[in-house]
Write a protein that holds these residues in place. Structure first.
Motif, mmCIF file in Angstrom:
data_model
loop_
_atom_site.group_PDB
_atom_site.id
_atom_site.type_symbol
_atom_site.label_atom_id
_atom_site.label_comp_id
_atom_site.label_asym_id
_atom_site.label_seq_id
_atom_site.Cartn_x
_atom_site.Cartn_y
_atom_site.Cartn_z
ATOM 1 N N VAL A 1 0.840 -1.200 0.000
ATOM 2 C CA VAL A 1 0.000 0.000 0.000
ATOM 3 C C VAL A 1 0.876 1.252 0.000
ATOM 4 C CG1 VAL A 1 -1.623 1.365 1.381
ATOM 5 C CG2 VAL A 1 -1.996 -1.087 1.077
ATOM 6 N N GLY A 2 1.945 1.233 0.798
ATOM 7 C CA GLY A 2 2.869 2.362 0.813
ATOM 8 C C GLY A 2 3.539 2.569 -0.535
ATOM 9 N N GLY A 3 3.882 1.466 -1.210
ATOM 10 C CA GLY A 3 4.467 1.576 -2.541
ATOM 11 C C GLY A 3 3.515 2.204 -3.537
ATOM 12 N N LEU A 4 2.236 1.850 -3.463
ATOM 13 C CA LEU A 4 1.242 2.446 -4.350
ATOM 14 C C LEU A 4 1.019 3.918 -4.010
ATOM 15 C CD1 LEU A 4 -0.886 2.278 -6.563
ATOM 16 C CD2 LEU A 4 -2.498 1.378 -4.857
ATOM 17 N N ALA A 5 0.923 4.229 -2.723
ATOM 18 C CA ALA A 5 0.710 5.620 -2.310
ATOM 19 C C ALA A 5 1.861 6.512 -2.780
ATOM 20 C CB ALA A 5 0.567 5.701 -0.791
ATOM 21 N N ALA A 6 3.078 5.962 -2.827
ATOM 22 C CA ALA A 6 4.225 6.739 -3.269
ATOM 23 C C ALA A 6 4.139 7.125 -4.739
ATOM 24 C CB ALA A 6 5.518 5.950 -3.021
ATOM 25 N N GLN A 7 3.320 6.420 -5.508
ATOM 26 C CA GLN A 7 3.159 6.746 -6.924
ATOM 27 C C GLN A 7 2.048 7.773 -7.157
ATOM 28 O OE1 GLN A 7 5.638 5.192 -8.362
ATOM 29 N NE2 GLN A 7 5.863 3.984 -6.469
ATOM 30 N N LEU A 8 1.198 7.961 -6.163
ATOM 31 C CA LEU A 8 -0.001 8.771 -6.379
ATOM 32 C C LEU A 8 0.214 10.252 -6.163
ATOM 33 C CD1 LEU A 8 -2.686 6.473 -4.679
ATOM 34 C CD2 LEU A 8 -2.042 6.602 -7.098
ATOM 35 N N THR A 9 1.211 10.618 -5.382
ATOM 36 C CA THR A 9 1.387 12.021 -5.018
ATOM 37 C C THR A 9 2.845 12.424 -5.176
ATOM 38 O OG1 THR A 9 1.143 13.641 -3.218
ATOM 39 C CG2 THR A 9 1.658 11.389 -2.604
ATOM 40 N N ALA A 10 3.088 13.706 -5.330
ATOM 41 C CA ALA A 10 4.448 14.198 -5.579
ATOM 42 C C ALA A 10 5.233 14.439 -4.302
ATOM 43 C CB ALA A 10 4.395 15.489 -6.384
ATOM 44 N N THR A 11 4.613 14.312 -3.143
ATOM 45 C CA THR A 11 5.302 14.588 -1.887
ATOM 46 C C THR A 11 5.242 13.378 -0.973
ATOM 47 O OG1 THR A 11 3.328 15.464 -0.770
ATOM 48 C CG2 THR A 11 4.662 17.015 -2.050
ATOM 49 N N ALA A 12 6.275 13.240 -0.140
ATOM 50 C CA ALA A 12 6.299 12.150 0.825
ATOM 51 C C ALA A 12 5.188 12.321 1.866
ATOM 52 C CB ALA A 12 7.657 12.085 1.508
ATOM 53 N N GLY A 13 4.915 13.571 2.261
ATOM 54 C CA GLY A 13 3.839 13.804 3.221
ATOM 55 C C GLY A 13 2.489 13.384 2.674
ATOM 56 N N GLY A 14 2.242 13.694 1.394
ATOM 57 C CA GLY A 14 0.994 13.267 0.785
ATOM 58 C C GLY A 14 0.890 11.768 0.698
ATOM 59 N N ALA A 15 2.002 11.094 0.366
ATOM 60 C CA ALA A 15 1.995 9.634 0.291
ATOM 61 C C ALA A 15 1.726 9.021 1.660
ATOM 62 C CB ALA A 15 3.328 9.139 -0.267
ATOM 63 N N ARG A 16 2.348 9.574 2.683
ATOM 64 C CA ARG A 16 2.086 9.066 4.036
ATOM 65 C C ARG A 16 0.631 9.275 4.416
ATOM 66 N NH1 ARG A 16 7.507 10.994 5.040
ATOM 67 N NH2 ARG A 16 6.717 13.086 5.493
ATOM 68 N N GLY A 17 0.062 10.424 4.049
ATOM 69 C CA GLY A 17 -1.344 10.672 4.360
ATOM 70 C C GLY A 17 -2.269 9.667 3.699
ATOM 71 N N ILE A 18 -2.006 9.345 2.427
ATOM 72 C CA ILE A 18 -2.841 8.383 1.710
ATOM 73 C C ILE A 18 -2.707 6.992 2.331
ATOM 74 C CG2 ILE A 18 -3.136 7.191 -0.498
ATOM 75 C CD1 ILE A 18 -2.318 9.811 -1.864
ATOM 76 N N ALA A 19 -1.462 6.568 2.588
ATOM 77 C CA ALA A 19 -1.240 5.225 3.110
ATOM 78 C C ALA A 19 -1.781 5.068 4.528
ATOM 79 C CB ALA A 19 0.253 4.904 3.078
ATOM 80 N N VAL A 20 -1.538 6.067 5.383
ATOM 81 C CA VAL A 20 -2.065 5.995 6.748
ATOM 82 C C VAL A 20 -3.594 6.057 6.720
ATOM 83 C CG1 VAL A 20 -2.157 7.184 8.975
ATOM 84 C CG2 VAL A 20 0.027 6.932 7.782
ATOM 85 N N GLY A 21 -4.159 6.829 5.776
ATOM 86 C CA GLY A 21 -5.615 6.848 5.625
ATOM 87 C C GLY A 21 -6.158 5.485 5.263
ATOM 88 N N ALA A 22 -5.456 4.761 4.380
ATOM 89 C CA ALA A 22 -5.877 3.402 4.028
ATOM 90 C C ALA A 22 -5.810 2.489 5.240
ATOM 91 C CB ALA A 22 -4.996 2.867 2.902
ATOM 92 N N LEU A 23 -4.761 2.648 6.054
ATOM 93 C CA LEU A 23 -4.664 1.857 7.285
ATOM 94 C C LEU A 23 -5.807 2.199 8.232
ATOM 95 C CD1 LEU A 23 -3.005 -0.117 9.051
ATOM 96 C CD2 LEU A 23 -1.702 1.857 9.857
ATOM 97 N N GLY A 24 -6.167 3.487 8.307
ATOM 98 C CA GLY A 24 -7.294 3.890 9.152
ATOM 99 C C GLY A 24 -8.608 3.317 8.678
ATOM 100 N N LEU B 1 -1.760 11.740 -9.106
ATOM 101 C CA LEU B 1 -2.715 12.796 -8.761
ATOM 102 C C LEU B 1 -2.061 14.147 -8.988
ATOM 103 C CD1 LEU B 1 -4.097 11.296 -5.419
ATOM 104 C CD2 LEU B 1 -5.062 11.081 -7.717
ATOM 105 N N PRO B 2 -2.678 15.042 -9.711
ATOM 106 C CA PRO B 2 -2.039 16.335 -10.002
ATOM 107 C C PRO B 2 -1.890 17.172 -8.732
ATOM 108 C CG PRO B 2 -4.331 16.332 -10.730
ATOM 109 C CD PRO B 2 -4.015 14.922 -10.328
ATOM 110 N N SER B 3 -0.763 17.854 -8.642
ATOM 111 C CA SER B 3 -0.523 18.739 -7.501
ATOM 112 C C SER B 3 -1.346 20.007 -7.658
ATOM 113 C CB SER B 3 0.962 19.092 -7.405
ATOM 114 O OG SER B 3 1.746 17.940 -7.219
ATOM 115 N N ARG B 4 -1.950 20.435 -6.575
ATOM 116 C CA ARG B 4 -2.748 21.651 -6.610
ATOM 117 C C ARG B 4 -1.846 22.870 -6.532
ATOM 118 N NH1 ARG B 4 -6.858 22.643 -1.783
ATOM 119 N NH2 ARG B 4 -4.850 22.973 -0.747
ATOM 120 N N PRO B 5 -1.927 23.766 -7.493
ATOM 121 C CA PRO B 5 -1.066 24.958 -7.437
ATOM 122 C C PRO B 5 -1.475 25.866 -6.283
ATOM 123 C CG PRO B 5 -2.668 25.167 -9.216
ATOM 124 C CD PRO B 5 -2.800 23.766 -8.685
#
Length: 530
Positions: free
Chosen positions: A174-197, A265-269
């Protein structure tokens, strides 16, 4: 050139970089369930005592919500349930490890440098998954061997170890997939921890509701549905294996189709001009820390609701067991067994809050390593002001999260005994009493960042030692000098009449000295330091 060229070299690099942290979380998450088994064997020698405990605590809805269901009243079944929440930590450690060695490396620019060498397209992702999957499987094998060594049935021990290992395998992917979805490590952690939640919420709803089917939608639910020590279901592990294969089948194609440094996922300007809140270092620090502070506060508040609701049942379940009551009193301390349970639970929360303080302090190291500090310091920002902006969150964060859990615990415990006005301030006080000890570890992280920045993550190792001493010290009756190495040993038991505030003052002074020394060291050294 193969798509996996260089995987072995990258895996060895990961093992070298994580030579301290990786063995620590494997060892810690192996020792704890084994210690639970030893405790249950010593504290509940008869079937009648185990049945009473299972009825009074393990089958309490609040306990089930936190730990999961209990399948039987054997020592093995009680151990498997008690270790249920540890599997959440296994999943968290696994996903964070993968993200650190994939998206964090890419965000820091090191992935691009490595990509310029002879390196296959899948090498980076595969190396991170390979190491983390191997660590999870090793954890499962060591846990199974340790549980079997205590005298528990080998089949049940293997089933429990396998369930823990597969939780790590799934959420690493799941962490490996989350790392592909967002351009930042913080965003990837948020997605992966959200999946765990979400997985935890599905397990909770299924285990406490009238219909158990939501648990079958969660990898954490599958872990308990293996039914270790109670007629093991050996077909259930096929579910997390299948999910892992499915996640990998999605992750690998995505990893080579996106641009380097970008996410699916595109980064929001952001706005064209920064707001006034970002005109100084404190505003920037607030922007960097606010998401984690909110997430930790909500998590602690929910945890407090659960332990407060379970306190009365916990007190009743051990009322007839003098040995367990003595251990509970040593852990938390109180005249009433329910309050001893609350004291012990909030002591554990203090250890977790120290983790927030360390995380906030080490954000300074990650900002410096990423090269974002030097541009700030070339402006009118003073070194001390920049460091103080992060230090505020390392110190205030533990106060906020422990206040959240104290208030939530006081609310539900007060409702259970019809004394909310009396219990709210008492439980808030118990929670805040853990703050000075958490500050000591945060201050240590600040000192390491200022003095020996490369070794700043060693603060996590110190926290792991404190966890081991706190969880095993009272049960194993370790020497007092050894227990005194942990600052949490000196936290007064504020539910006990006649407690002294002197240790709180001493710990606060010690934390202040560590932080001041760290600030002074940072002001005198070069930046950045590799």
């Amino acid at each position: 050139m193969s798509t996996l060229t260089g995987t072995g070299h990258l895996a060895r690099l990961i093992l070298r970089r994580d030579r301290i942290v990786l063995p620590l979380w494997v060892l810690l998450l192996t020792v704890l369930p084994v210690s639970y088994a030893g405790s249950f064997l010593a504290l509940f020698p008869t079937a009648a005592e185990r049945a009473a405990y299972a009825t009074g605590t393990a089958r309490n809805p609040s306990v089930v919500a936190l730990l999961g269901p209990v399948h039987g009243d054997s020592v093995g079944a009680l151990t498997a349930q008690r270790g249920g929440f540890l599997q959440v930590i296994v999943g968290l450690a696994a996903l964070l490890t993968v993200i650190r060695h994939t998206r964090t490396e890419e965000e820091a620019g090191r992935r691009e440098l490595l990509g310029a060498t002879v390196l296959g397209r899948y090498a980076g992702l595969t190396a991170a998954l390979l190491v983390t999957h191997a660590a999870s499987l090793l954890l499962g094998l060591l846990t199974a061997a340790g549980l079997a060594a205590t005298g528990l049935p080998a089949a049940g021990s293997l089933a429990y170890g396998l369930s823990a290992a597969l939780v790590g395998v799934v959420f690493a992917t799941v962490g490996g997939l989350a790392a592909q979805l967002t351009a930042t490590a913080g965003g990837a952690r948020g997605i992966a921890v959200g999946a765990l939640g979400v997985a935890f919420a599905l397990r909770l709803v299924g285990d406490t509701g009238r219909h158990g089917w939501p648990s079958w939608l969660s990898p954490l639910g599958w872990a308990s549905r293996i039914r270790a020590y109670d007629g093991e279901r050996w077909w259930v592990p096929a579910l997390p294996v299948a999910l892992t294969v499915l996640l990998a089948a999605v992750t690998y194609p995505v990893s080579v189709r996106r641009d380097l440094g970008a996410g699916v996922l595109p980064s929001r300007p952001g706005p064209a001009r920064a707001g006034r809140a970002l005109s100084g270092p404190f505003g920037l620090a607030w922007r960097l820390h606010r998401g984690q502070l909110l997430g930790w506060s909500v998590g602690f508040f929910l945890f407090g609701l659960v332990i407060g609701g379970a306190a009365e049942a916990a007190g009743r379940s051990v009322a007839g067991n003098a040995a367990l009551a003595q251990v509970m009193a040593r852990l938390g301390g109180a005249s009433g067994l329910a309050e001893a349970y609350l004291g012990a639970s909030l002591s554990v929360a203090g250890l977790a809050a120290a983790g927030f303080g360390i995380q906030a302090a080490l954000r300074m190291r990650s900002e410096e390593a990423a090269g974002r500090v030097e541009p700030l310091l070339t402006t009118g920002v003073h070194r001390s002001a920049w460091l103080a902006s992060h230090l505020v969150f390392a110190l205030v964060g533990p106060v906020v999260v422990l206040a959240a859990i104290g208030l939530a615990t006081g609310l539900t415990y007060g409702l259970s005994i019809d004394d909310v006005p009396g219990q709210l301030p008492r439980m808030l006080g118990v929670g805040l009493a853990q703050v000075p000890a958490a500050w000591v570890l945060a201050g240590l992280a600040v000192l390491l960042h200022g003095l020996l920045p490369r070794f700043a993550p060693t603060a996590w190792a110190v926290l792991a030692v404190c966890v081991l001493l706190g969880q095993l010290g009272a049960v194993l009756e370790l020497s007092q000098w050894l227990l005194d190495l942990s600052p949490f040993t000196h936290t007064p038991q504020v539910l006990r009449v006649g407690w002294s505030a002197t240790p709180l003052f001493t710990l606060t002074v010690l934390a202040g000295l560590l932080a001041v020394a760290g600030v002074a060291a940072f002001r005198r050294r070069d930046t950045p330091v590799g």
